[in-house]
Design a protein around this motif. Structure first.
Motif, PDB file in Angstrom:
ATOM      1  N   SER A  79      -5.191   8.334   0.805  1.00 52.32           N
ATOM      2  CA  SER A  79      -4.538   9.314  -0.069  1.00 52.32           C
ATOM      3  C   SER A  79      -4.392   8.736  -1.477  1.00 52.32           C
ATOM      4  N   ARG A  80      -4.153   7.440  -1.559  1.00 52.38           N
ATOM      5  CA  ARG A  80      -4.028   6.791  -2.876  1.00 52.38           C
ATOM      6  C   ARG A  80      -5.381   6.769  -3.587  1.00 52.38           C
ATOM      7  N   VAL A 136      -6.061  21.275 -27.386  1.00 54.35           N
ATOM      8  CA  VAL A 136      -6.440  20.088 -26.595  1.00 54.35           C
ATOM      9  C   VAL A 136      -5.644  18.869 -27.068  1.00 54.35           C
ATOM     10  N   LEU A 137      -5.506  18.730 -28.385  1.00 56.29           N
ATOM     11  CA  LEU A 137      -4.758  17.586 -28.921  1.00 56.29           C
ATOM     12  C   LEU A 137      -3.259  17.744 -28.638  1.00 56.29           C
ATOM     13  N   ALA A 158     -13.146  16.367 -23.886  1.00 53.73           N
ATOM     14  CA  ALA A 158     -12.584  17.459 -24.693  1.00 53.73           C
ATOM     15  C   ALA A 158     -12.050  16.929 -26.027  1.00 53.73           C
ATOM     16  N   ILE A 159     -11.369  15.776 -25.998  1.00 52.41           N
ATOM     17  CA  ILE A 159     -10.836  15.196 -27.247  1.00 52.41           C
ATOM     18  C   ILE A 159     -11.994  14.865 -28.197  1.00 52.41           C
ATOM     19  N   TYR A 176      -1.470   3.026   7.682  1.00 51.04           N
ATOM     20  CA  TYR A 176      -1.866   2.228   6.513  1.00 51.04           C
ATOM     21  C   TYR A 176      -3.151   2.774   5.901  1.00 51.04           C
ATOM     22  N   ARG A 177      -4.132   3.067   6.776  1.00 46.18           N
ATOM     23  CA  ARG A 177      -5.420   3.620   6.304  1.00 46.18           C
ATOM     24  C   ARG A 177      -5.209   4.985   5.650  1.00 46.18           C
ATOM     25  N   ASP A 201       2.155   4.995  -0.884  1.00 50.12           N
ATOM     26  CA  ASP A 201       1.514   6.308  -0.979  1.00 50.12           C
ATOM     27  C   ASP A 201       1.512   6.746  -2.438  1.00 50.12           C
ATOM     28  N   TRP A 202       0.607   7.680  -2.811  1.00 52.45           N
ATOM     29  CA  TRP A 202       0.583   8.140  -4.204  1.00 52.45           C
ATOM     30  C   TRP A 202       1.891   8.823  -4.576  1.00 52.45           C
ATOM     31  N   LEU A 237     -10.652  14.982 -20.041  1.00 54.05           N
ATOM     32  CA  LEU A 237      -9.771  14.968 -21.215  1.00 54.05           C
ATOM     33  C   LEU A 237     -10.437  14.243 -22.391  1.00 54.05           C
ATOM     34  N   PHE A 238     -11.014  13.073 -22.131  1.00 55.46           N
ATOM     35  CA  PHE A 238     -11.641  12.311 -23.218  1.00 55.46           C
ATOM     36  C   PHE A 238     -12.846  13.059 -23.786  1.00 55.46           C
ATOM     37  N   ARG A 272      -2.495   6.080   4.091  1.00 52.73           N
ATOM     38  CA  ARG A 272      -1.881   5.876   2.766  1.00 52.73           C
ATOM     39  C   ARG A 272      -2.937   5.412   1.773  1.00 52.73           C
ATOM     40  N   GLN A 273      -3.787   4.488   2.246  1.00 50.60           N
ATOM     41  CA  GLN A 273      -4.826   3.930   1.379  1.00 50.60           C
ATOM     42  C   GLN A 273      -5.776   5.041   0.926  1.00 50.60           C
ATOM     43  N   VAL A 285     -13.317  18.027 -29.828  1.00 50.88           N
ATOM     44  CA  VAL A 285     -12.372  18.524 -30.846  1.00 50.88           C
ATOM     45  C   VAL A 285     -12.444  17.660 -32.096  1.00 50.88           C
ATOM     46  N   LYS A 286     -12.484  16.342 -31.919  1.00 51.97           N
ATOM     47  CA  LYS A 286     -12.526  15.418 -33.060  1.00 51.97           C
ATOM     48  C   LYS A 286     -13.817  15.610 -33.859  1.00 51.97           C
ATOM     49  N   GLU A 341       0.837  -1.195   0.000  1.00 48.59           N
ATOM     50  CA  GLU A 341       0.000   0.000   0.000  1.00 48.59           C
ATOM     51  C   GLU A 341       0.874   1.247   0.000  1.00 48.59           C
ATOM     52  N   ASP A 343      -4.612  21.498 -32.655  1.00 47.82           N
ATOM     53  CA  ASP A 343      -5.572  21.997 -31.673  1.00 47.82           C
ATOM     54  C   ASP A 343      -4.929  21.924 -30.276  1.00 47.82           C
ATOM     55  N   GLU A 388       0.276   1.694  13.294  1.00 49.20           N
ATOM     56  CA  GLU A 388       0.600   1.201  11.938  1.00 49.20           C
ATOM     57  C   GLU A 388      -0.661   1.119  11.090  1.00 49.20           C
ATOM     58  N   LEU A 389      -1.759   0.666  11.739  1.00 47.77           N
ATOM     59  CA  LEU A 389      -3.027   0.552  11.027  1.00 47.77           C
ATOM     60  C   LEU A 389      -3.520   1.928  10.578  1.00 47.77           C
TER      61      LEU A 389
END
Lengths: 309, 67
Positions: B19-20, A51-52, B37-38, B13-14, A17-18, B34-35, B16-17, B41-42, A15, A49, B9-10
């Motif tokens: 934040s992820r 965005v692209l 917007a793409i 752990y929680r 961290d990010w 993003l998808f 970290r979990q 545009v397309k 687990e 463009d 520790e627990l």
């Protein structure tokens, strides 16, 4: 009702961290990748463009991050033995190896897929080649086998401006190939300068870097040779009329400074105990500034040409 | 056999979990934007290209029925 499984000590490693996942992408290296990719995109003839264009740069960055994660997954055991790398997420025990591998595969595959669907399959293919080149050709194959690892492996970092250019034009011409070659020639003096002052680390894990295989004297000489080759190569776009005066003058001035610093390193006697390696550190730092400045001037030159200066 | 985690520790752990999970949620939302917007545009590019093709096509003489 099903009771939740008791949490043992094992998840502590899985687990992460990010921030550990972020660190796995080598953010500092990606800065240079993003910048050179963006310069390739902005200096290319034609328009894209926004965005692209953003998507193309994002895919280049994410693809490079994926390749870096795969590199750290493969080299975890080596990294654990080197002072410079032992605090990375996998060798430090903050992340398990499988998580690093899966993260790398997801980023690499995702970036190529999005690049193909949003921008074009030629750019996506070159991106896929660059990831494969870094993660396999360089990391797995060349690095542990030959002191030429940096020379040939330098190709991996040379792809971003080419991909940026192709994202706009949709095809490969001489100029993106020259941009590729410029970074290709820049990598050995940049990395060998670093290898000269962290030599003991590579030596300890048996990675055949040029200084500990061919010796310091030979490495210094080769740094000088590559720096002169780099200067000549950067002037070719100007000479062929593919770039204007602004770029040409900048390439000449920046390149002469690069050669001057390389002469200091190249003609220096082999370092003795207690040597601070100042010229080598200077060259390493300048090489980063040099690449940023050279590519920035390529874009400035393109804008100047468009505005008729 | 592995030992159960201590309360501290627990908690770590929680944390970290959590934040992820938050970071992953942010990435997913960003990808949706993003998808979208793409896609817009397309679609715009396809419409513009279709319009340009229609303008470039030679004008066909129109035949009126019944004349």
């Amino acid at each position: 009702m099903i009771a939740p499984a008791p949490i043992s000590t094992a998840p502590a490693a899985s687990e992460a961290d990010w921030r550990d996942f972020y660190a796995l992408t080598k953010p500092r290296v990606i800065t240079l990748v993003i910048f050179t990719g963006l310069c390739g995109l902005l200096a290319a003839p034609g328009t894209i463009d926004p965005v692209l264009g953003f998507t193309a740069i994002l895919c280049i960055a994410v693809g490079a991050g994926g390749a870096a994660a795969l590199n750290q997954w493969w080299e975890a055991d080596l990294d654990a033995q080197m002072k410079r790398t032992r605090q990375r997420p996998v060798p430090a025990g903050r992340m398990d190896k499988r998580a690093a591998r899966d993260f790398g595969i997801a980023l690499s595959g995702g970036s190529v897929l999005v690049m193909g669907l949003a921008i074009g399959w030629l750019a996506a293919t070159i991106l896929a080649i660059s990831i494969f080149y870094y993660a396999w050709v360089y990391t797995v194959w060349l690095k542990p086998r030959t002191p030429q690892n940096i020379v040939i492996g330098g190709g991996a970092g040379a792809f971003p401006p080419m991909i940026g250019w192709i994202a706009v034009t949709g095809h490969i011409t001489l100029m993106p190939v020259l941009l590729f070659l410029i970074i290709f020639a820049w990598t050995p003096p940049h990395f060998w300068a670093l290898a000269l002052f962290v030599q003991t680390d590579y030596d300890a894990v048996g990675i055949p870097m040029m200084p500990n295989v061919a010796g310091e004297r030979s490495t210094r000489y080769q740094i000088l040779v590559y720096s002169v080759a780099l200067l000549v190569l950067t002037l070719v776009p100007w000479w062929l009329g593919l770039a204007g005066r602004v770029y040409g003058v900048a390439a000449l001035v920046l390149g002469l400074a690069f050669v001057a610093l390389s002469v200091k390193v190249g003609l220096r006697q082999t370092a003795e105990a207690g040597d601070t390696m100042r010229p080598e550190k200077q060259l390493f730092r300048y090489s980063i500034v040099y690449l940023f400045a050279l590519f920035a001037m390529l874009v400035v030159d393109h804008v100047a040409t468009l505005s008729g200066a | 056999m592995s030992q159960p985690l201590t309360p501290s520790e627990l908690a770590a752990y929680r944390l970290r979990q959590r934040s992820r999970s938050r970071a992953l949620a942010l990435v997913l939302v960003a990808l949706v934007v993003l998808f979208f917007a793409i896609t817009i545009v397309k679609l715009k590019q396809a419409a513009a290209s279709h319009h340009a093709q229609a303008l470039a096509a030679p004008q066909q003489p129109t035949v009126r029925a019944g004349l």
